[in-house]
Design an enzyme around this catalytic site. Structure first.
Site, short mmCIF file in Angstrom:
data_model
loop_
_atom_site.label_atom_id
_atom_site.label_comp_id
_atom_site.label_asym_id
_atom_site.label_seq_id
_atom_site.Cartn_x
_atom_site.Cartn_y
_atom_site.Cartn_z
N ASP A 4 0.86 -1.19 0.00
CA ASP A 4 0.00 0.00 0.00
C ASP A 4 0.90 1.23 0.00
O ASP A 4 1.53 1.53 1.02
CB ASP A 4 -0.89 0.03 1.25
N LYS A 32 -7.02 3.33 -2.89
CA LYS A 32 -7.32 3.33 -1.45
C LYS A 32 -7.57 4.76 -1.00
O LYS A 32 -6.85 5.68 -1.42
CB LYS A 32 -6.15 2.69 -0.70
N LYS A 78 -10.23 0.24 -1.72
CA LYS A 78 -10.05 0.01 -0.29
C LYS A 78 -10.44 1.26 0.48
O LYS A 78 -9.92 2.35 0.22
CB LYS A 78 -8.60 -0.37 0.01
#
EC number: 4.1.2.4
Length: 222
Positions: free
Chosen positions: A90, A152, A181
């Site tokens: 991430d 995300k 996400k």
């Protein structure tokens, strides 16, 4: 009925997170069959060891939480995390570059990290609370072009976390093929359900136990 556990990246990213807290995080993830455990890269070796033999994935954040470091540093950190056992990455975009109009630099930053984790999923953190809708769409389209696995919402360390309207915008931009996400301020089942209905396919939270048990008192004291 929603299987909340399979949405959850059980997360602990605080600067003062102790080894024992990370071990507890892993134990909870295994017990509840969460999708992944998400930690800072320095804890990846410990998490990889604790999760060995389980179905829970090892996820590392990169360039966290500001995303303002050198591109070469992000790529190096990502490779080191993967070598240490990370199975998902991430990364945080350089928000300052984006807001300065340095679109090519933002793209190159993502591309550099994408290059070192070609074999595993890359999630790109936008920090949506700092962006307008046009900027959110721009980065989502960029990520789709670069074959990124997920976009995300947030680090959880800025001015706000995930918002339904941002999740919905991200989903409508990337379509059905990419993951979205939602992370930051998702602390209970009701909020998680709203994010899922808005289009989230993964939830980043330290409150995974509270969400799956529908018991706010079970939230991790991280």
């Amino acid at each position: 009925m929603t299987d909340y556990a399979r949405y959850i990246d059980h997360t602990l990213l605080a600067a003062n997170a102790t080894e024992q807290q990370i071990v507890t995080l892993c134990d909870e993830a295994i017990a509840h069959h969460f999708y992944a455990v998400c930690v800072n890269s320095g804890y990846v070796p410990l998490v990889a060891e604790k999760l060995k033999g389980s179905a829970v994935q090892v996820c590392s954040v990169i360039g966290f939480p500001l995303g303002a470091g050198l591109t070469s540093s992000k790529a190096f950190e990502a490779k080191a995390a993967i070598d240490a056992g990370a199975q998902e990455i991430d990364m945080v975009i350089n928000v300052g570059w984006l807001k300065s109009g340095k679109i090519d630099a933002v793209k190159a930053d993502i591309q550099a990290v994408r290059g070192v984790c070609a074999a595993i999923p890359l999630k790109v953190i936008l920090e949506t609370c700092l962006l307008d809708d046009e900027q959110i769409v721009l980065v989502c389209e960029m990520c789709r072009q670069l074959d990124v696995a997920f976009v995300k919402t947030s680090t959880g360390f800025s001015t706000d976390g995930a918002r339904e309207e941002h999740v919905r915008l991200m989903r409508s931009t990337v379509g059905s093929e990419m993951g979205v996400k939602a992370s930051g301020a998702v602390r209970d089942r009701e909020t998680a359900q709203r994010m899922i209905e808005a289009g989230a396919t993964r939830i980043g939270t330290s409150s995974g136990v509270a969400i799956v048990s529908d018991d706010a008192a079970a939230a991790g004291n991280y």
